[in-house]
Design a protein around this motif. Structure first.
Motif, mmCIF file in Angstrom:
data_model
loop_
_atom_site.group_PDB
_atom_site.id
_atom_site.type_symbol
_atom_site.label_atom_id
_atom_site.label_comp_id
_atom_site.label_asym_id
_atom_site.label_seq_id
_atom_site.Cartn_x
_atom_site.Cartn_y
_atom_site.Cartn_z
ATOM 1 N N LEU A 278 0.899 -1.258 0.305
ATOM 2 C CA LEU A 278 0.029 -0.128 -0.156
ATOM 3 C C LEU A 278 0.862 1.334 -0.108
ATOM 4 C CD1 LEU A 278 -2.790 1.213 0.291
ATOM 5 C CD2 LEU A 278 -2.412 1.100 2.796
ATOM 6 N N TYR A 279 0.513 2.246 -0.896
ATOM 7 C CA TYR A 279 1.278 3.387 -0.837
ATOM 8 C C TYR A 279 0.114 4.484 -0.830
ATOM 9 C CZ TYR A 279 5.240 1.235 -3.109
ATOM 10 O OH TYR A 279 6.269 0.201 -3.442
ATOM 11 N N THR A 280 0.372 5.328 0.177
ATOM 12 C CA THR A 280 -0.503 6.631 0.663
ATOM 13 C C THR A 280 0.161 7.806 0.342
ATOM 14 O OG1 THR A 280 -1.269 5.047 2.335
ATOM 15 C CG2 THR A 280 -1.701 7.565 2.670
ATOM 16 N N ARG A 349 -11.248 10.836 -0.708
ATOM 17 C CA ARG A 349 -10.418 9.646 -0.567
ATOM 18 C C ARG A 349 -10.571 8.733 -1.976
ATOM 19 N NH1 ARG A 349 -10.705 4.843 3.525
ATOM 20 N NH2 ARG A 349 -12.507 4.467 2.274
ATOM 21 N N VAL A 351 -8.955 5.407 -3.779
ATOM 22 C CA VAL A 351 -8.410 3.966 -3.764
ATOM 23 C C VAL A 351 -8.418 3.276 -4.874
ATOM 24 C CG1 VAL A 351 -8.369 1.778 -2.616
ATOM 25 C CG2 VAL A 351 -8.988 3.688 -1.239
ATOM 26 N N LYS A 378 -3.466 4.769 -2.215
ATOM 27 C CA LYS A 378 -4.534 5.529 -1.306
ATOM 28 C C LYS A 378 -4.319 6.687 -1.586
ATOM 29 C CE LYS A 378 -6.668 5.962 3.178
ATOM 30 N NZ LYS A 378 -6.637 5.472 4.592
ATOM 31 N N VAL A 380 -5.468 10.856 -0.507
ATOM 32 C CA VAL A 380 -6.263 11.484 0.459
ATOM 33 C C VAL A 380 -6.181 12.816 -0.063
ATOM 34 C CG1 VAL A 380 -6.657 11.964 2.850
ATOM 35 C CG2 VAL A 380 -5.759 9.935 2.458
#
Length: 639
Positions: A278-280, A349, A351, A378, A380
């Protein structure tokens, strides 16, 4: 052996270390057959075989070749052999003389015994043999006992040279994962020793360093792989040390070594792999389209073309395509870019799945699926205090020009899209409304007429309205309001210009005297339509009539003939012009029609001046004279 009177020959004794041998010198008989001078039977047989019919008491000797040997690198002077004629009875009556290569400084001969002695250390690699000539001279008669003979002294090889590698340095490359037995390179060495003598120059190759990955063929020097599936990503370079020995590798020989640098070239045996599941990332809602949101990287152990990959995004269920991803050709990173404007209040958000795929695959090493990897992104959206937003990008309204002061023209509406929803106040930009024809309610954005409007003066008003937050940062935004002033019929029609019609003497009834048109500042929706008529009178005008052409023009027509200046010089004709507005407006203009003495083509040269003079009771010449005097007097006054 035959008698001394019949045959004589050279005898050569060779002296070698631990070896003493007698070598008989051969001579060439006329027929070309070599004869062993130790027996006549062989000589006679060979002469008969060549067709000789008789034997001579003394044979004519020819030149013969014979070799003597001397070991190289021996510093001790020593006897290497003896040259002797069979005429020599040991009475020292024969003198031996040596000439040719090295005679005197390298080799010498005992003139009494014929012994040949080596005087210095020799090097076979510098000179492998020496050609010398020997003579046997009778000391009493000073005549040759034997013809001059030529000898070869050969320098015998010893193992005194180290084998040397050629074409150094050795550099080679092979593909990783290549099969066992793949040829890497070939090393080649040479040895200056005599390859025809013993094992001095016979070479054997072996591996000193590089096993168990590589081996070498002992006789050819060809290096081969001996380890399967060598992986470049584990080790990219090997230093292989190859040794070469002479004497077939036996003890006592010489050896040397060389290093072969072996590099493994890349093949596509690795697929891309993301380091995180997961990369945010975070991005402000006011970020411009094209803004870099973040970078992701799929690791690939390969290099060059084998490491090239393409990234793609699989968007969420809304398929918004708000973001795109591109591959950085320099770093092979996936660059996530903003493709559409963001709104924190609408969506906070995102995804989505990201995929990396090798551009060039090789199914010899991996399956197609192994050249692909996936991860999750993800993103934001961060809230930003934004200025108010108007419900419309532009407003356009219409208002009649006779609208009373205070009439509502329209309302603008803006709102703070942020979560706090700050209250807003409205105002107009004074620079956009120079006439101050409108005003706005600061609380609800209602725009009303502030002063009387006139479409014929200003038909469009462009008003800039500003909406500003009353708290926090006092952010503001603006919108343009276009107000069109609608026409009402508030202007009377008039003749298009100041007409000065004239009628020629002799005009016939029904002839056209003047064509009339009209103008009106108003702008009716269906366009202008003018009506022309004469002022109603008790009696019909006997001289002229007006004919409406139904195309916004009218014609003045003569109703009789025989107009003369003597009878009357001018006629007055009132003309009524009426528009089609509601209510209809009209105006009356009185035209002066002059009687003119026209030229044959119908042109009045004086333009009514002559008629004007007649009406004043003076002649034309008198009127012109008065005008000239007036011009001169005016010029004098100005000067």
């Amino acid at each position: 052996m035959g008698s001394a009177e019949e045959m004589h020959g050279w005898t050569v004794k060779m002296s070698m270390p631990s070896v003493l041998a007698m070598v008989t010198v051969f001579s060439m008989i006329p027929g070309g057959v070599l004869s062993d001078m130790r027996g006549t039977q062989g000589l006679e047989a060979q002469q008969l075989a060549q067709g000789s019919t008789q034997l001579h008491r003394r044979l004519k000797r020819g030149w013969i070749w014979k070799q003597l040997f001397v070991p190289e690198e021996d510093p001790t002077p020593r006897v290497i052999g003896q040259l002797k004629s069979d005429y020599d009875r040991g009475e020292f009556t024969i003198k031996y003389i040596l000439s040719g290569e090295g005679a005197g400084d390298v080799f010498e001969i005992d003139e009494y015994s014929g012994e040949i002695r080596a005087l210095k250390k020799l090097d076979r690699e510098e000179k492998a043999f020496y050609v010398l000539q020997a003579q046997a001279i009778n000391r009493r008669s000073n005549e040759p006992e034997e013809p001059q003979s030529e000898f070869i002294i050969k320098v015998q090889d010893i193992n005194d040279n180290v084998p040397q590698f050629l074409n150094e340095p050795y550099v080679s490359s092979i593909p990783e994962m290549c099969p066992t037995g793949t040829t890497v390179a070939q090393v080649t060495a040479t040895d200056a020793d005599d390859p025809m003598f013993g094992n001095n120059a016979k070479l054997i190759y072996s591996i000193l360093q590089g096993e168990p990955y590589f081996s070498v063929e002992p006789k050819t020097g060809i290096i081969l792989t001996s380890w399967p599936n060598m992986d470049r990503e584990a080790r990219e370079q090997y230093l292989v040390v190859v040794q070469v020995k002479d004497m077939l590798g036996l003890s006592g020989g010489y050896s040397s070594s060389t290093t072969v640098t072996v590099s493994l070239t890349d093949v596509n045996d690795n697929g891309p792999t993301f380091q995180h599941h997961l990369y945010t990332f975070a991005v402000p809602e006011n970020a411009a389209v094209g803004t870099t949101v973040g970078r992701i990287m799929a690791q690939d152990g390969d290099t060059g073309i084998n490491a090239r990959m393409t990234y793609s995004l699989e968007h969420d269920l809304e398929e918004s395509s708000t973001f795109v991803i591109k591959t950085d050709p320099m770093t092979q990173e996936g660059v996530v870019l903003l493709a559409k404007p963001l709104d924190y209040e609408t969506k906070r958000r995102f995804v989505m799945a990201a995929e990396a795929v090798n551009d060039h695959v090789d199914t010899r090493f991996l399956t197609l699926e192994e050249f692909t990897d996936r991860t999750t992104l993800k993103i934001v959206v961060e809230d930003v205090d934004e200025p108010p937003v108007f419900l419309a990008a532009v407003y356009e309204w219409k208002v009649p020009e006779n609208a009373a002061v205070g009439t509502v023209v329209g309302s603008v509406s803006g709102r703070d899209t942020d979560t706090v929803n700050n209250p807003i106040r409205y105002s107009t930009d004074k620079r956009s409304d120079n006439t101050k024809a409108f005003k706005i309610d600061p609380n609800n954005g209602t725009i009303t007429v502030a002063k009387a409007l006139d479409r014929e003066t200003t038909n469009w008003h462009n008003v800039t309205v500003e909406a500003k937050e009353t708290t926090q940062n006092h952010l503001s935004s603006s919108v343009v309001v276009f107000i069109k002033v609608l026409d009402i019929n508030d202007n009377v029609p008039r003749l298009a210009r100041d007409y000065q019609p004239y009628i020629c003497e002799g005009t016939q009834a029904g002839e056209l005297i003047q064509l009339l048109s009209a103008v009106d500042p108003d702008d009716p929706v269906e366009g202008h339509h003018f009506y022309f008529s004469m002022v109603p009178e008790k009696h019909i005008n006997p001289n002229f009539t007006i004919r409406d052409n139904q195309d916004n023009t009218a014609s003045i027509v003569a109703r009789r003939s025989t107009f003369t200046r003597k009878d009357r010089t001018q006629y007055l004709l009132p003309v009524v012009v009426t528009d089609s507005g509601s209510p209809a407006l009209s105006s009356t203009s009185t035209l002066t029609i002059s009687v003119c003495s026209c030229q044959p083509a119908g042109h009045c040269p004086t333009g009514g001046v002559e008629a004007l003079a007649l009406s004043m009771g003076v002649s034309l010449q008198t009127l012109l004279g008065l005008l000239i005097c007036l011009v001169i007097l005016t010029a004098d006054l100005l000067s």
